[in-house]
Write an enzyme that holds these catalytic residues in place. Structure first.
Site, PDB file in Angstrom:
ATOM      1  NE  ARG A  58      -1.784  -2.355   3.376  1.00 22.63           N
ATOM      2  CZ  ARG A  58      -2.257  -3.886   3.156  1.00 22.63           C
ATOM      3  NH1 ARG A  58      -3.477  -3.907   1.718  1.00 22.63           N
ATOM      4  NH2 ARG A  58      -0.851  -4.607   2.814  1.00 22.63           N
ATOM      5  CB  THR A  59       3.394   2.510   2.174  1.00 22.04           C
ATOM      6  OG1 THR A  59       2.265   2.137   3.699  1.00 22.04           O
ATOM      7  CG2 THR A  59       4.134   3.806   2.648  1.00 22.04           C
ATOM      8  CG  HIS A  66       4.038   4.724   8.212  1.00 19.72           C
ATOM      9  ND1 HIS A  66       4.070   4.942   7.543  1.00 19.72           N
ATOM     10  CD2 HIS A  66       3.089   2.937   8.006  1.00 19.72           C
ATOM     11  CE1 HIS A  66       3.681   4.319   6.080  1.00 19.72           C
ATOM     12  NE2 HIS A  66       2.817   3.452   6.858  1.00 19.72           N
ATOM     13  CE  LYS A 126      26.655  -5.374  -6.983  1.00 15.14           C
ATOM     14  NZ  LYS A 126      26.764  -4.495  -8.144  1.00 15.14           N
ATOM     15  NE  ARG A 184       6.976   1.129   4.869  1.00 15.59           N
ATOM     16  CZ  ARG A 184       5.604   0.300   4.964  1.00 15.59           C
ATOM     17  NH1 ARG A 184       5.920  -0.512   4.769  1.00 15.59           N
ATOM     18  NH2 ARG A 184       4.497   1.193   5.607  1.00 15.59           N
TER      19      ARG A 184
END
Ligand code: NCD
Length: 302
Positions: free
Chosen positions: A55-56, A133, A83, A105
């Site tokens: 969703r986000t 959030h 890496k 995020r």
């Protein structure tokens, strides 16, 4: 206007209200055939996602595109992060590309704060570990306001795995700023200990429901649990799951929210998630308008 949105605590009541009002204007656009505004033409928004998201991520991408920004989607999988590249080196790369805003995020609490030290653009926290959030809290507040007409004085129960929930943390901050009254509900093992005094806590969902205007159910975040916090999924669901009999205990006007993704049958019964009282799909739609408002205002829109 603030430059970054790292925490819901970055928002005073006036700024939060401005974002919600701007989001309402953006929502009007969703009904049009051409869903685009030229506001951020020529600006670059980078979506930097180190943790899974449906969703986000889609929501921020849609928001930036509807404002005509150039959007770069970066996911840790398939990038030089695998890496071993550090957040700092990734940040310097984004800086060199001239990102006007970076939406991040990350599994580490505080990652957006570090990032803001390394890039010149605006940083938007799209979820950092168990910390915050803020745009989820804004879209939740927007949804409550549009369904119930106000935030001041609303009685909001936030139920379940509060301990691991960045959604709960940001909601507590924002809702307090906007004058709502929050009660945290869950098993003692999943409620944080050092809470501000004005927050109410209950371990008994049934007694809280009749006095709630909003019930916000949280996902049980087993991926963040190293210990066992409750006896079994069945036991959890029996005491803290929102099922149909519990739904009838709510006042007539009350709404049921969930940030998604849901564990259907655990914290919320499927019939409840799909009932007319549930705002779950609406929350997703509102998320786009709210993120449009955030990007627009942070990047200097008037
Ligand atoms: C939440 C998240 O990722 O913090 N989901 C979301 O953004 N809609 C909540 C969760 O994962 O349970």
């Amino acid at each position: 206007m603030i430059k970054h949105l790292r925490s819901a605590a970055d928002l005073d009541a006036a700024t939060a209200t401005l974002i919600l009002d701007t989001a309402a204007e953006m929502a009007a656009l969703a009904g049009r055939e051409v869903k685009k505004l030229p506001a951020l033409r020529g600006r670059t928004v980078v979506n930097l996602f180190y943790e899974d998201s449906t969703r986000t991520r889609i929501s921020f991408e849609a928001a930036a595109k509807r404002l005509s920004a150039d959007v770069i989607n970066f996911s840790a999988k398939g990038s030089s992060v695998s890496k071993g590249e550090s957040l700092k080196d990734t940040a310097l790369t984004l800086q060199a590309m001239g990102a006007d805003a970076v939406v991040i995020r990350h599994s580490a609490s505080g990652a957006p704060h570090r990032l803001a030290e390394w890039v010149d653009g605006s940083v938007v926290n799209a979820g950092d570990g168990t910390h915050e959030h803020p745009t989820q809290a804004l879209l939740d507040a927007y949804t409550m306001r549009s369904r119930l007409g106000r935030l001041e004085g609303l009685r909001v129960a936030i139920v379940g795995d509060v301990l691991h929930s960045r959604v709960a943390r940001s909601n507590v901050l924002l809702l307090s700023t906007l004058g709502a009254q929050v009660t945290l509900v869950g098993p003692p093992t999943l409620i944080p200990v050092d809470l501000p005094e004005k927050l109410q806590v209950s371990y008994d969902l049934d007694s809280v429901l009749p006095d709630s205007d909003v019930v916000m159910m949280l996902r049980v975040q087993t991926e963040r649990m190293q210990d066992s916090y409750f006896p079994s999924a069945r036991e959890y669901s029996r005491r803290y799951g929102l099922d149909v009999p519990r739904l009838t205990k709510l006042p007539e006007h009350a709404i049921v929210m969930h940030p998604g993704p849901m564990n259907r049958g655990m914290e919320i019964a499927p019939e409840v998630a799909d009932s007319p009282r549930s705002t779950i799909v609406e929350q997703v739609a509102n998320g786009v308008s709210v993120r449009m408002a955030v990007l627009y205002l942070l990047l200097g829109g008037k």
